[in-house]
Design an enzyme around this catalytic site. Structure first.
Site, PDB file in Angstrom:
ATOM      1  N   ASP A 125     111.515 -40.338  10.881  1.00  0.00           N
ATOM      2  CA  ASP A 125     110.090 -40.452  10.540  1.00  0.00           C
ATOM      3  C   ASP A 125     109.459 -41.651  11.256  1.00  0.00           C
ATOM      4  O   ASP A 125     110.056 -42.735  11.313  1.00  0.00           O
ATOM      5  CB  ASP A 125     110.009 -40.631   9.009  1.00  0.00           C
ATOM      6  CG  ASP A 125     108.605 -40.529   8.460  1.00  0.00           C
ATOM      7  OD1 ASP A 125     107.797 -39.777   9.028  1.00  0.00           O
ATOM      8  OD2 ASP A 125     108.323 -41.200   7.450  1.00  0.00           O
ATOM      9  N   ASP A 134     105.671 -41.139  16.883  1.00  0.00           N
ATOM     10  CA  ASP A 134     104.398 -41.634  16.351  1.00  0.00           C
ATOM     11  C   ASP A 134     103.637 -42.392  17.433  1.00  0.00           C
ATOM     12  O   ASP A 134     103.853 -43.584  17.651  1.00  0.00           O
ATOM     13  CB  ASP A 134     104.666 -42.533  15.134  1.00  0.00           C
ATOM     14  CG  ASP A 134     103.380 -43.016  14.483  1.00  0.00           C
ATOM     15  OD1 ASP A 134     102.286 -42.801  15.062  1.00  0.00           O
ATOM     16  OD2 ASP A 134     103.469 -43.611  13.392  1.00  0.00           O
ATOM     17  N   VAL A 169     106.089 -37.812   1.167  1.00  0.00           N
ATOM     18  CA  VAL A 169     105.917 -38.699   0.005  1.00  0.00           C
ATOM     19  C   VAL A 169     106.986 -39.782   0.046  1.00  0.00           C
ATOM     20  O   VAL A 169     108.177 -39.478   0.186  1.00  0.00           O
ATOM     21  CB  VAL A 169     106.067 -37.929  -1.331  1.00  0.00           C
ATOM     22  CG1 VAL A 169     105.731 -38.838  -2.512  1.00  0.00           C
ATOM     23  CG2 VAL A 169     105.205 -36.681  -1.357  1.00  0.00           C
ATOM     24  N   SER A 177     112.735 -43.396   8.087  1.00  0.00           N
ATOM     25  CA  SER A 177     111.728 -43.982   8.978  1.00  0.00           C
ATOM     26  C   SER A 177     112.362 -45.023   9.891  1.00  0.00           C
ATOM     27  O   SER A 177     113.463 -45.532   9.627  1.00  0.00           O
ATOM     28  CB  SER A 177     110.616 -44.641   8.153  1.00  0.00           C
ATOM     29  OG  SER A 177     111.133 -45.797   7.519  1.00  0.00           O
TER      30      SER A 177
END
Ligand code: G3H
Ligand code: ZN
Length: 277
Positions: A82, A104, A227, A49
């Site tokens: 991510d 995002d 996850v 991320s």
């Protein structure tokens, strides 16, 4: 084995199974994720991320280590960026050799999310890299678990057509960073979105979703299952246990090794839930 890209999710969607996408925090995580996937004999997505890159003071150190670990895997492996909001980080991931990135724009209004995502898609596709984007608000990244704005099936179809994304993260009842597995998925909405769009669907915040609900979500049309928090719980508990029973140990290889082994076992189990073949 060379890294793979979007074909992994496309094939999984066609087969009606899920693919586990697990977050890398440190090198031991990457090693555990690959070890667990190899035990399960199934593909895996290793994702880093924007926050994890910041923790390591930049993407290259943890990115390069993860890429090397993934390339040495004996199962098909994707290395994915991510939750990137910073477009320069996406360019950096592409240059490093990541096969997949997530832009995002979930907090942007619809028109801006479309415009920025479409621009990222063009750059990434030129480099042969596939793109995941988010529509709706999964929520929880600020620590609160109030239900966000759920994804509208018709808007999802328009968003995919307008941006050219390869995978779509949808808000269907999960929330990030839950430490209890009590979230309820909106299965009819998942099925409606899956019927409306052609690309694989992504569930974020899957730590809060019980195993049976994850399986039901995949049967309803989800493919990529993200996850992270649950894995951090497992890793931290194993590390605490080891240190509590081995109070004289000072070598990090002992306690990090114990946590890595426990995490690998949980990854193999979880992949069995996500890809039930
Ligand atoms: O993008 C990563 C995931 O959505 C992980 O969420 O920490 O709640 O499992 P989680
Ligand atoms: Zn997420």
């Amino acid at each position: 084995m060379p890294l793979v890209g979007s074909e992994l999710l496309v094939e999984a969607r066609r087969a009606g199974v899920g693919v586990g996408a697990f977050n890398v925090i440190g090198i031991e995580h990457a090693e555990a994720l690959v070890a667990g996937a190899q035990t399960a004999g199934r593909p895996v997505i290793l994702q880093i991320s924007e926050n994890a890159a910041k923790f390591h003071r930049g993407l290259p150190p943890i990115g390069r280590a993860t890429l090397e670990i993934a390339r040495a895997a004996t199962v098909p492996t994707v290395v994915h960026l991510d939750h990137a909001t910073d477009e320069t980080l996406i360019d950096q991931a592409i240059d490093l050799g990541f096969t997949s990135v997530m832009y995002d724009g979930a907090t942007l209004d619809y028109a801006e999310n479309v415009a920025r995502t479409a621009a990222v898609v063009q750059r990434a596709h030129d480099a042969g890299v596939w793109v995941e984007a988010e529509l709706g608000e999964v929520g929880g990244k600020d620590g609160a678990h109030a239900p966000g704005v759920k994804t509208d099936p018709r808007e999802a179809a328009g968003f995919v057509a307008a941006t050219g994304v390869d995978a779509l993260a949808i808000a269907v009842g999960s929330s990030h960073a839950m430490t209890e597995r009590t979230a309820a998925l909106d299965l009819p909405r998942i099925a409606e979105i899956a019927a409306a769009v052609t690309v694989p669907l992504v569930l974020h915040g899957s730590s809060g979703v019980p195993d049976a609900a994850i399986a039901a979500g995949i049967a309803a049309g989800l493919t990529k299952i993200n996850v992270s928090t649950h894995l951090n719980k497992v890793f931290s508990a194993a590390l605490r246990d080891y240190l509590a029973t081995n109070t004289a140990v000072v070598d990090p290889r002992k306690y990090l090794g114990a946590a890595r082994d426990t995490l690998a076992t949980e990854i193999a189990r979880l992949i069995g839930v996500i890809d039930g073949r």
